[in-house]
Design a protein around this motif. Structure first.
Motif, PDB file in Angstrom:
ATOM      1  N   ILE A 191      -0.855 -27.832 -25.827  1.00  0.00           N
ATOM      2  CA  ILE A 191      -0.015 -28.169 -26.472  1.00  0.00           C
ATOM      3  C   ILE A 191      -0.656 -28.754 -27.839  1.00  0.00           C
ATOM      4  CG2 ILE A 191       2.127 -29.672 -27.188  1.00  0.00           C
ATOM      5  CD1 ILE A 191       2.928 -29.350 -24.012  1.00  0.00           C
ATOM      6  N   GLY A 192      -1.278 -29.996 -27.458  1.00  0.00           N
ATOM      7  CA  GLY A 192      -2.131 -30.590 -28.565  1.00  0.00           C
ATOM      8  C   GLY A 192      -2.849 -29.749 -29.516  1.00  0.00           C
ATOM      9  N   ALA A 193      -3.370 -28.662 -29.244  1.00  0.00           N
ATOM     10  CA  ALA A 193      -4.358 -27.608 -29.971  1.00  0.00           C
ATOM     11  C   ALA A 193      -3.327 -26.849 -30.811  1.00  0.00           C
ATOM     12  CB  ALA A 193      -5.229 -27.012 -29.202  1.00  0.00           C
ATOM     13  N   ASP A 194      -2.197 -26.594 -30.381  1.00  0.00           N
ATOM     14  CA  ASP A 194      -1.310 -25.850 -31.370  1.00  0.00           C
ATOM     15  C   ASP A 194       0.226 -26.192 -31.158  1.00  0.00           C
ATOM     16  OD1 ASP A 194      -0.132 -24.115 -32.928  1.00  0.00           O
ATOM     17  OD2 ASP A 194      -1.020 -22.384 -32.037  1.00  0.00           O
ATOM     18  N   PRO A 195       0.612 -27.327 -31.533  1.00  0.00           N
ATOM     19  CA  PRO A 195       2.139 -27.856 -30.736  1.00  0.00           C
ATOM     20  C   PRO A 195       3.238 -26.767 -31.381  1.00  0.00           C
ATOM     21  CG  PRO A 195       0.883 -29.679 -31.993  1.00  0.00           C
ATOM     22  CD  PRO A 195       0.055 -28.498 -32.224  1.00  0.00           C
ATOM     23  N   GLU A 196       3.218 -26.279 -32.393  1.00  0.00           N
ATOM     24  CA  GLU A 196       4.269 -25.464 -32.756  1.00  0.00           C
ATOM     25  C   GLU A 196       4.615 -24.175 -32.037  1.00  0.00           C
ATOM     26  OE1 GLU A 196       6.001 -23.170 -36.990  1.00  0.00           O
ATOM     27  OE2 GLU A 196       4.396 -24.865 -37.144  1.00  0.00           O
ATOM     28  N   ASN A 197       3.482 -23.639 -31.717  1.00  0.00           N
ATOM     29  CA  ASN A 197       3.548 -22.367 -31.143  1.00  0.00           C
ATOM     30  C   ASN A 197       3.064 -22.430 -29.497  1.00  0.00           C
ATOM     31  OD1 ASN A 197       3.487 -20.549 -33.502  1.00  0.00           O
ATOM     32  ND2 ASN A 197       1.395 -21.235 -33.753  1.00  0.00           N
ATOM     33  N   ARG A 198       3.002 -23.570 -29.032  1.00  0.00           N
ATOM     34  CA  ARG A 198       2.753 -23.788 -27.529  1.00  0.00           C
ATOM     35  C   ARG A 198       3.719 -24.787 -26.842  1.00  0.00           C
ATOM     36  NH1 ARG A 198      -3.800 -23.928 -27.567  1.00  0.00           N
ATOM     37  NH2 ARG A 198      -4.127 -22.089 -28.530  1.00  0.00           N
ATOM     38  N   TRP A 199       4.512 -25.390 -27.406  1.00  0.00           N
ATOM     39  CA  TRP A 199       5.346 -26.517 -26.712  1.00  0.00           C
ATOM     40  C   TRP A 199       6.105 -26.029 -25.898  1.00  0.00           C
ATOM     41  CZ3 TRP A 199      10.460 -26.916 -26.599  1.00  0.00           C
ATOM     42  CH2 TRP A 199      11.186 -26.179 -27.739  1.00  0.00           C
ATOM     43  N   GLN A 200       6.902 -25.038 -25.872  1.00  0.00           N
ATOM     44  CA  GLN A 200       7.555 -24.230 -25.262  1.00  0.00           C
ATOM     45  C   GLN A 200       7.264 -23.973 -23.757  1.00  0.00           C
ATOM     46  OE1 GLN A 200      10.407 -21.158 -26.698  1.00  0.00           O
ATOM     47  NE2 GLN A 200      12.071 -21.992 -25.528  1.00  0.00           N
ATOM     48  N   LYS A 201       6.032 -23.124 -24.002  1.00  0.00           N
ATOM     49  CA  LYS A 201       5.288 -22.847 -22.744  1.00  0.00           C
ATOM     50  C   LYS A 201       4.635 -23.818 -21.991  1.00  0.00           C
ATOM     51  CE  LYS A 201       1.596 -19.878 -21.033  1.00  0.00           C
ATOM     52  NZ  LYS A 201       0.435 -18.774 -21.468  1.00  0.00           N
ATOM     53  N   TYR A 202       3.716 -24.935 -22.440  1.00  0.00           N
ATOM     54  CA  TYR A 202       2.950 -25.549 -21.888  1.00  0.00           C
ATOM     55  C   TYR A 202       3.940 -26.980 -21.434  1.00  0.00           C
ATOM     56  CZ  TYR A 202      -1.139 -22.321 -22.472  1.00  0.00           C
ATOM     57  OH  TYR A 202      -1.640 -21.306 -22.413  1.00  0.00           O
ATOM     58  N   GLY A 203       4.993 -27.181 -22.317  1.00  0.00           N
ATOM     59  CA  GLY A 203       5.623 -28.475 -22.107  1.00  0.00           C
ATOM     60  C   GLY A 203       6.227 -28.089 -20.632  1.00  0.00           C
ATOM     61  N   LYS A 204       6.789 -27.062 -20.346  1.00  0.00           N
ATOM     62  CA  LYS A 204       7.488 -26.766 -18.898  1.00  0.00           C
ATOM     63  C   LYS A 204       6.215 -26.892 -17.897  1.00  0.00           C
ATOM     64  CE  LYS A 204       9.810 -23.461 -16.136  1.00  0.00           C
ATOM     65  NZ  LYS A 204      10.377 -22.145 -16.100  1.00  0.00           N
ATOM     66  N   ILE A 205       4.931 -26.434 -18.039  1.00  0.00           N
ATOM     67  CA  ILE A 205       4.163 -26.713 -17.140  1.00  0.00           C
ATOM     68  C   ILE A 205       3.669 -28.460 -16.830  1.00  0.00           C
ATOM     69  CG2 ILE A 205       1.494 -26.335 -16.596  1.00  0.00           C
ATOM     70  CD1 ILE A 205       1.992 -23.532 -18.008  1.00  0.00           C
ATOM     71  N   PHE A 206       3.499 -28.951 -18.271  1.00  0.00           N
ATOM     72  CA  PHE A 206       3.412 -30.222 -18.180  1.00  0.00           C
ATOM     73  C   PHE A 206       4.377 -31.304 -17.344  1.00  0.00           C
ATOM     74  CE2 PHE A 206       4.113 -34.498 -20.465  1.00  0.00           C
ATOM     75  CZ  PHE A 206       3.015 -35.035 -20.343  1.00  0.00           C
ATOM     76  N   ASP A 207       5.426 -30.778 -17.654  1.00  0.00           N
ATOM     77  CA  ASP A 207       6.450 -31.596 -17.003  1.00  0.00           C
ATOM     78  C   ASP A 207       6.583 -31.507 -15.665  1.00  0.00           C
ATOM     79  OD1 ASP A 207       7.501 -32.872 -18.947  1.00  0.00           O
ATOM     80  OD2 ASP A 207       8.972 -31.524 -19.765  1.00  0.00           O
ATOM     81  N   GLU A 208       6.447 -29.910 -14.964  1.00  0.00           N
ATOM     82  CA  GLU A 208       6.580 -29.661 -13.664  1.00  0.00           C
ATOM     83  C   GLU A 208       5.256 -30.404 -12.918  1.00  0.00           C
ATOM     84  OE1 GLU A 208       6.310 -25.562 -13.779  1.00  0.00           O
ATOM     85  OE2 GLU A 208       8.444 -25.221 -13.940  1.00  0.00           O
ATOM     86  N   ASN A 209       4.182 -30.580 -13.427  1.00  0.00           N
ATOM     87  CA  ASN A 209       3.128 -31.230 -12.902  1.00  0.00           C
ATOM     88  C   ASN A 209       3.251 -32.613 -12.572  1.00  0.00           C
ATOM     89  OD1 ASN A 209       0.931 -29.275 -11.813  1.00  0.00           O
ATOM     90  ND2 ASN A 209       1.351 -28.459 -13.704  1.00  0.00           N
ATOM     91  N   LEU A 210       3.752 -33.163 -13.836  1.00  0.00           N
ATOM     92  CA  LEU A 210       4.096 -34.715 -13.577  1.00  0.00           C
ATOM     93  C   LEU A 210       5.177 -34.820 -12.541  1.00  0.00           C
ATOM     94  CD1 LEU A 210       4.152 -36.118 -17.136  1.00  0.00           C
ATOM     95  CD2 LEU A 210       2.122 -36.135 -15.339  1.00  0.00           C
ATOM     96  N   LYS A 211       6.287 -34.026 -12.512  1.00  0.00           N
ATOM     97  CA  LYS A 211       7.099 -34.451 -11.335  1.00  0.00           C
ATOM     98  C   LYS A 211       6.494 -34.199 -10.348  1.00  0.00           C
ATOM     99  CE  LYS A 211      11.647 -32.332  -9.880  1.00  0.00           C
ATOM    100  NZ  LYS A 211      12.654 -31.291 -10.226  1.00  0.00           N
ATOM    101  N   SER A 212       5.642 -33.038  -9.849  1.00  0.00           N
ATOM    102  CA  SER A 212       5.006 -32.984  -8.641  1.00  0.00           C
ATOM    103  C   SER A 212       4.115 -34.282  -8.247  1.00  0.00           C
ATOM    104  CB  SER A 212       4.166 -31.735  -8.598  1.00  0.00           C
ATOM    105  OG  SER A 212       4.720 -30.469  -8.777  1.00  0.00           O
ATOM    106  N   ALA A 213       3.450 -34.712  -9.204  1.00  0.00           N
ATOM    107  CA  ALA A 213       2.552 -35.853  -9.115  1.00  0.00           C
ATOM    108  C   ALA A 213       3.521 -37.078  -8.492  1.00  0.00           C
ATOM    109  CB  ALA A 213       1.668 -36.283 -10.399  1.00  0.00           C
ATOM    110  N   LYS A 214       4.489 -37.143  -9.212  1.00  0.00           N
ATOM    111  CA  LYS A 214       5.430 -38.487  -8.767  1.00  0.00           C
ATOM    112  C   LYS A 214       5.874 -38.092  -7.381  1.00  0.00           C
ATOM    113  CE  LYS A 214       9.356 -40.994 -10.638  1.00  0.00           C
ATOM    114  NZ  LYS A 214      10.447 -41.173 -11.654  1.00  0.00           N
ATOM    115  N   ALA A 215       6.331 -37.031  -7.094  1.00  0.00           N
ATOM    116  CA  ALA A 215       6.744 -36.799  -5.756  1.00  0.00           C
ATOM    117  C   ALA A 215       5.953 -37.161  -4.757  1.00  0.00           C
ATOM    118  CB  ALA A 215       7.149 -35.247  -5.334  1.00  0.00           C
ATOM    119  N   LEU A 216       4.437 -36.989  -5.007  1.00  0.00           N
ATOM    120  CA  LEU A 216       3.387 -37.465  -4.089  1.00  0.00           C
ATOM    121  C   LEU A 216       3.189 -38.818  -4.232  1.00  0.00           C
ATOM    122  CD1 LEU A 216       1.287 -34.339  -4.853  1.00  0.00           C
ATOM    123  CD2 LEU A 216       2.229 -34.891  -2.513  1.00  0.00           C
TER     124      LEU A 216
END
Length: 215
Positions: A118-143
């Motif tokens: 996302i940081g490399a190209d926020p405008e074009n990538r936030w939607q795709k990689y934002g979801k991956i980012f949030d999903e992995n933080l959620k998984s980490a928190k569950a553990l």
């Protein structure tokens, strides 16, 4: 039977000795992670970590810290193609990092990789990689909800998100406050328990938040 037991003990001892050697090589490199704040500084770290990784190609620790250094370099690098190549280097380490016994940190690394995309190209990538980012933080928190990286990374993401989308300094502060509480529980800097990195980054953002809120 006795011979089998001796073989198992010997293998365990050799593995433990190898782990100790890897830790000794990584400790001086990682000790100044939180005070490294330039592209040149991270490049030097990355080069050192690449050497350790080359000596111990199957171990997760050098791969983890090498990936981390590549991600940090990507934030300082101005050229998009080079940013992506650095994040590619980090992503290529995931196969080895997945041997980490701290499963929550595997998800943290995946979240960091997504955030760097996302940081490399926020405008074009936030939607795709934002979801991956949030999903992995959620998984980490569950553990492991005590992992400070969950709240640090979410705080950084929120800080740079426009206020109209729920971001900004005020909303980010909640996450940094939580990260600080979790960092305060950590009294070690062992490289095989990598929860310690990011404490200085957390403190830096408290300063940035104060500036924003007191404008």
């Amino acid at each position: 039977m006795k011979q089998v037991i001796l073989s198992v003990v010997l293998a365990f001892t050799l593995q433990a000795n190898a782990q100790d050697e890897i830790k000794k090589e990584l400790e001086p490199i990682c000790a100044t992670f939180d005070s490294t704040a330039t592209l040149e500084g991270w490049k030097a770290k990355s080069d050192q970590l690449a050497l350790v990784k080359g000596k111990y190609p199957e171990n997760w620790m050098p791969a983890y810290y090498y990936a981390y250094s590549c991600i940090q370099m990507s934030y300082f690098e101005p050229t998009l193609a080079i940013k992506d190549a650095l994040v590619d280097n980090a992503e290529e380490q995931l196969g080895k990092i997945e041997a980490c016994p701290l499963t929550d940190e595997i998800h943290i690394m995946k979240a960091m990789i997504a955030n760097a995309r996302i940081g490399a190209d926020p405008e074009n990538r936030w939607q795709k990689y934002g979801k991956i980012f949030d999903e992995n933080l959620k998984s980490a928190k569950a553990l492991n909800e005590n992992n400070p990286h969950i709240y640090l990374l979410k705080g950084i993401s929120t800080f740079y998100t426009p206020k109209m989308f729920g971001g900004g300094a005020k909303n980010a502060k909640t996450y940094f406050d939580k990260a600080k509480v979790k960092y305060d529980l950590i009294t070690y800097t062992d490289v095989d328990k990598p929860f310690w990195w990011g404490r200085n980054t957390c403190n830096y953002f408290f300063g940035e938040i104060d500036k924003e809120l007191n404008k």
